[in-house]
Design an enzyme around this catalytic site. Structure first.
Site, PDB file in Angstrom:
ATOM      1  N   GLN A 135       2.569  45.348  14.767  1.00 23.42           N
ATOM      2  CA  GLN A 135       2.963  44.478  13.664  1.00 23.42           C
ATOM      3  C   GLN A 135       2.356  45.038  12.379  1.00 23.42           C
ATOM      4  O   GLN A 135       1.145  45.157  12.264  1.00 23.42           O
ATOM      5  CB  GLN A 135       2.423  43.083  13.991  1.00 23.42           C
ATOM      6  N   SER A 138      -0.606  43.878   7.175  1.00 18.99           N
ATOM      7  CA  SER A 138      -1.740  44.012   6.251  1.00 18.99           C
ATOM      8  C   SER A 138      -1.726  45.341   5.518  1.00 18.99           C
ATOM      9  O   SER A 138      -1.313  46.361   6.049  1.00 18.99           O
ATOM     10  CB  SER A 138      -3.055  43.889   7.021  1.00 18.99           C
ATOM     11  N   GLU A 253       0.951  34.786  16.205  1.00 15.45           N
ATOM     12  CA  GLU A 253      -0.276  35.578  16.227  1.00 15.45           C
ATOM     13  C   GLU A 253      -1.493  34.702  16.473  1.00 15.45           C
ATOM     14  O   GLU A 253      -2.358  35.025  17.268  1.00 15.45           O
ATOM     15  CB  GLU A 253      -0.453  36.328  14.907  1.00 15.45           C
ATOM     16  N   GLU A 382     -12.421  32.358   7.207  1.00 15.19           N
ATOM     17  CA  GLU A 382     -12.202  31.624   5.955  1.00 15.19           C
ATOM     18  C   GLU A 382     -10.737  31.198   5.815  1.00 15.19           C
ATOM     19  O   GLU A 382     -10.447  30.057   5.426  1.00 15.19           O
ATOM     20  CB  GLU A 382     -12.624  32.494   4.764  1.00 15.19           C
TER      21      GLU A 382
END
Lengths: 414, 432
Positions: A135, A138, A253, A382
């Protein structure tokens, strides 16, 4: 904990056990590795592909997929039962790893958005372990802020010309195909100018470079695209609709990554260590401070396990799982890091060794070295807290200074 | 109709009154007919035989019937137990909210798990868990836990038929309140720490920090009954707190919405519950069960704290926007949510163990206890923090939860004791 099955479930479990006993590679014959070791060598891949093929032939590769696409047509509970039984066999450890992203995220996305002919070409080889998927989301400039990505796709007739770079791509070096999120229109706000494609990872215009991680392993990669040509028929979803398509993938995911239990390092392993280890005042397991730590981690593990049961209950009643499913990775990753660090503390100076030289084969050291990655991959701690706060609790989004600004007018910093 | 239905239909209880309105009661017969099979259990992951009950697959949740009960309890308590009612007890001298207590008795909740032969509804522990969560959500200032989870449970487990027949019907209808007196000094409850004696039918000694000790009419008392060593010396004694030789004195509490008492026994007449030598074992068994029910109260309280913190953060503006939009607040609330969900799941497992009297009960109880204590403590203190200065005022309700969280964390024994108990149970389950 061996919960009782319904008669139907017990029958299915028996069937699975018998099949596994007859088909799973024996110890030594298989090359199942530690999940955290992230192996990508040939022997491991051959074993993984062979095992995947065997499962697919029997219909066990994806229990909940319909039979028409090669699944078992089973229930989520049957998937759980199969995974439980498969998980009990040491020689199979980690063998599903190379296919997790493809079958867990990429193919479900492709199945949602692509034409029949595309599915006919890709689903079966992926299911049978012949083709591995990755995938490609990013980028150096967009990690948590995925929609800030810059890889550019320009339309040239019936093709698209792609240039740019991806990073943190798990398994790119062993993949045959990938789903690639690109920017097709930089003149609109960032979420609106994205489009997704299926790309051939063997194309010479694709350059994969493994990244050596802090743990020493190389699970993920940098991937460079230089004038890569992709046919428009390989587009996943509409032009400019890439963000919505990507959300489908990301939803899968978080389920997939959160499903891991930190490489099987948990309270039982800590108990094993504490049982055999002598501290200043006797066995570690008799030490009150050690016992408190064990209990702290146990309640988080158990809480997560029973949360999964609640999720499965919702699934088996035909309901959408509640938001409780979103907490898994935050809990698992932090626990892995803390528990393994504490285990090395108990080991004293020898705790600083690793691998075969360290106590218990260095399992805690491996876990500790891998833990930072688990806290980041698949959504950082986060980002996941933001997701819980915004989507579960309904708190307002943070101020987004980039929201209505065309992508090419955004400040980019470093 | 079964006998149970007849008794039910003619009963005075509010559940029955709701029957006509198609409320919770309509499902009671189903509970009853299913008493011998696991339909109502949240349990055994799976376990429901699908065809019989029209469901299949994993069943780790409360049933629809139990969820209806929860809704009904929530509506009732929202109306009858607003923060004002909690404050009235907290700020006053009353031992508990008597009007609320009567109303709860009317609802039949006190007899939820008391068998029908002793005047209860004989429903089971899952329904009691549901009610406990709702009581915890509103900090109900009534001696429910002392009377039901501890006193009635102790009698049920170890009392003679005569003791049960005499007292349980009164517990179930609320006309008698019970409590359980254990600790005598600072530090954890241990066999050695029990100095109160029970000999020749007389109790002598001083019990401290007895929860609901002022409200109660009867008490179970952990006492030393022989010169034997270790736990074989201990016994549970049943004492009428209004009898001669019993002196009660209010003790100041960090949470005055649950009153504590010092009880002095000076040759007070008492009778044994169970055999001499069994006192410690019974106490542990009762505490395990009470810990699970209390975990539901804690989960309910923790949920309220999260809801309060969220509501305040959404309406409070600082630097031009709601503070709920700052990550420092969002992440705090997300952590509360994570803790609360883990605690809820551990409590569910405890509920299953309680309802099935599973061999894993001690482990499940300790895990539910520790997890819920941590969640409520965290939620209560960070709720104050989220509110800022006003959260620390007497006027805002945050402190009610802060106080109750700590009170529940200590009542039944502190975390460190339960963690030790948890690991002991883990060792045993691994050895088995």
């Amino acid at each position: 904990m061996d919960f009782e099955d319904t008669p139907e479930e017990a029958a299915f479990r028996k069937q699975v056990r018998e099949w596994l006993a007859a088909n799973a590679p024996r110890r030594g014959e298989g090359v199942g590795g530690d999940e955290l070791a992230e192996r990508t060598d040939k022997a491991f891949l051959a074993a993984a592909k062979a095992w995947q093929a065997r499962k697919a032939e029997a219909g066990y590769a994806r229990i909940t997929w319909p039979k028409e696409v090669g699944g078992f047509g089973g229930t989520p509970i049957q998937q759980v039962i199969f995974s439980q039984e498969e998980g009990k066999i040491k020689s199979l450890d980690g063998l599903g790893g190379p296919f997790a992203i493809g079958l867990g995220m990429c193919i479900p996305t492709v199945m949602t958005y692509c034409a029949k002919e595309v599915l006919a070409r890709y689903v079966k080889p992926a299911l049978h372990g012949q083709e591995i998927w990755c995938q490609l989301f990013s980028e150096p400039a967009g990690g948590s802020d995925v929609a800030g990505l810059r890889t550019r796709a320009e339309r040239k007739g019936d093709e698209w010309l792609i240039n740019g770079q991806k990073i943190w791509t798990t398994g790119a070096q062993i993949s045959d195909f990938g789903i690639l999120l690109t920017r097709t229109d930089p003149n609109v706000p960032k979420h609106k100018g994205l489009t997704m494609f299926i790309v051939d990872m063997h194309d010479p215009a694709v350059d994969v470079r493994p990244i050596k991680q802090a743990s020493g392993a190389s699970g993920f990669n940098e991937v460079f695209f230089t004038d890569l040509k992709v046919k428009d028929s390989m587009r996943v979803g509409d032009v400019g609709d890439g963000w919505r398509v990507a959300l489908t993938t990301l939803m899968h995911e978080r389920l997939a990554v959160g499903g891991g239990q930190g490489g099987g390092l948990d309270v039982p392993q800590l108990l094993q260590l504490a049982r055999d280890l002598e501290l200043e005042d006797g066995p570690a397991l008799r030490n009150a401070a050690v016992r408190e730590k064990i209990a702290d981690w146990y309640v988080r593990s158990a809480g997560l396990k029973y949360t999964t049961y609640r999720t499965m209950t919702a699934l088996s009643r035909g309901q959408q799982p509640g938001p409780e499913a979103s907490i898994a990775k935050i809990v698992v990753a932090a626990k892995l890091q803390d528990l393994t660090a504490y285990a090395t503390e108990l080991e004293g100076e020898l705790g600083s060794l690793k691998g075969e030289d360290a106590p218990l084969g260095g399992m805690f050291q491996l876990g500790w070295l891998s833990a930072p990655g688990l806290r980041i991959a698949g959504g950082t701690d986060e980002i996941l807290r933001n997701i819980i706060a915004e989507r579960v609790l309904g708190l307002p989004q943070d101020v987004r200074v980039d929201k209505d600004v065309p992508f090419n007018k955004l400040p980019s910093g470093r | 109709m079964t006998n149970g239905d007849v008794a039910f239909a003619s009963s005075r209880r509010a559940w029955a009154r709701q029957r006509a309105t198609g409320g919770v009661v309509a499902i009671l017969p189903q509970w009853r007919t299913c008493r011998n099979c696991p339909i109502a259990l949240p349990a055994r992951l799976s376990i429901v035989a699908g065809k019989q009950h029209g469901m299949e697959g994993m069943n780790f949740d409360f049933s629809d019937d139990q969820k209806l009960l929860r809704e009904q309890a929530r509506r009732f308590l929202t109306e009858r137990c607003p923060p004002k009612a909690v404050r009235a007890v907290l700020e006053g001298d009353a031992s508990h909210d008597r009007a609320l207590w009567s109303a709860i008795a009317e609802m039949g909740w006190l007899g939820t798990s008391v068998p029908e032969e002793y005047g209860g509804l004989g429903l089971g522990y899952l329904e009691l868990c549901v009610i406990a969560e709702e009581l915890g959500r509103v900090l109900a200032p009534v001696p429910f836990a002392s009377s039901v989870y501890l006193f009635a449970e102790g009698l049920l487990r170890a009392g003679s038929s005569a003791q049960k027949a005499k007292l349980l019907p009164k517990i179930a209808d609320g006309s008698l309140i019970g409590c359980f007196a254990r600790s005598e000094g600072a530090g954890p409850l241990t066999v050695k720490s029990v100095r109160t004696t029970f000999k020749g039918g007389r109790l002598n000694g001083i019990k401290r920090a007895v929860s609901d000790g002022l409200a109660a009419d009867h008490a179970l008392v952990l006492a030393r009954a022989s010169e034997d060593s270790g736990e074989r010396a201990l016994c549970l004694a049943l004492v009428d707190l209004t009898a001669q030789g019993v002196r009660r004195q209010a003790e100041q509490s960090i949470d005055p919405s649950r009153k504590h008492a010092q009880i002095t026994f000076d040759n007070a007449p008492a009778e044994a519950v169970g055999q001499i030598g069994e006192g410690w074992g019974i106490t542990q068994a009762v505490l395990d069960r009470a810990a699970i029910l209390t975990a539901f109260e804690q989960v309910g309280g923790a949920d309220t704290c999260l809801a309060m913190a969220k509501a305040y953060a959404m309406e409070r503006y600082a630097f031009g926007r709601p503070i709920a939009s700052y990550q420092a607040i969002k992440h705090k609330l997300a952590d509360m949510y994570v803790n609360n969900e883990l605690a809820r799941s551990n409590a569910y497992y405890g509920a299953w163990a309680l309802a099935t009297d599973a061999p894993e009960l001690t482990l499940a109880a300790a895990a539910a206890r520790v997890s819920a204590t941590q969640a409520f403590d965290y939620a209560a203190k960070e709720n104050i923090q989220t509110h800022g200065g006003v959260g620390f005022t007497w006027e805002f309700d945050c402190h009610l939860y802060y106080k109750r969280a700590r009170e529940l964390a200590l009542n039944l024994g502190a975390q460190r004791s339960w963690k030790d108990r948890l690991v002991t149970a883990l060792e045993q389950s691994n050895a088995a």
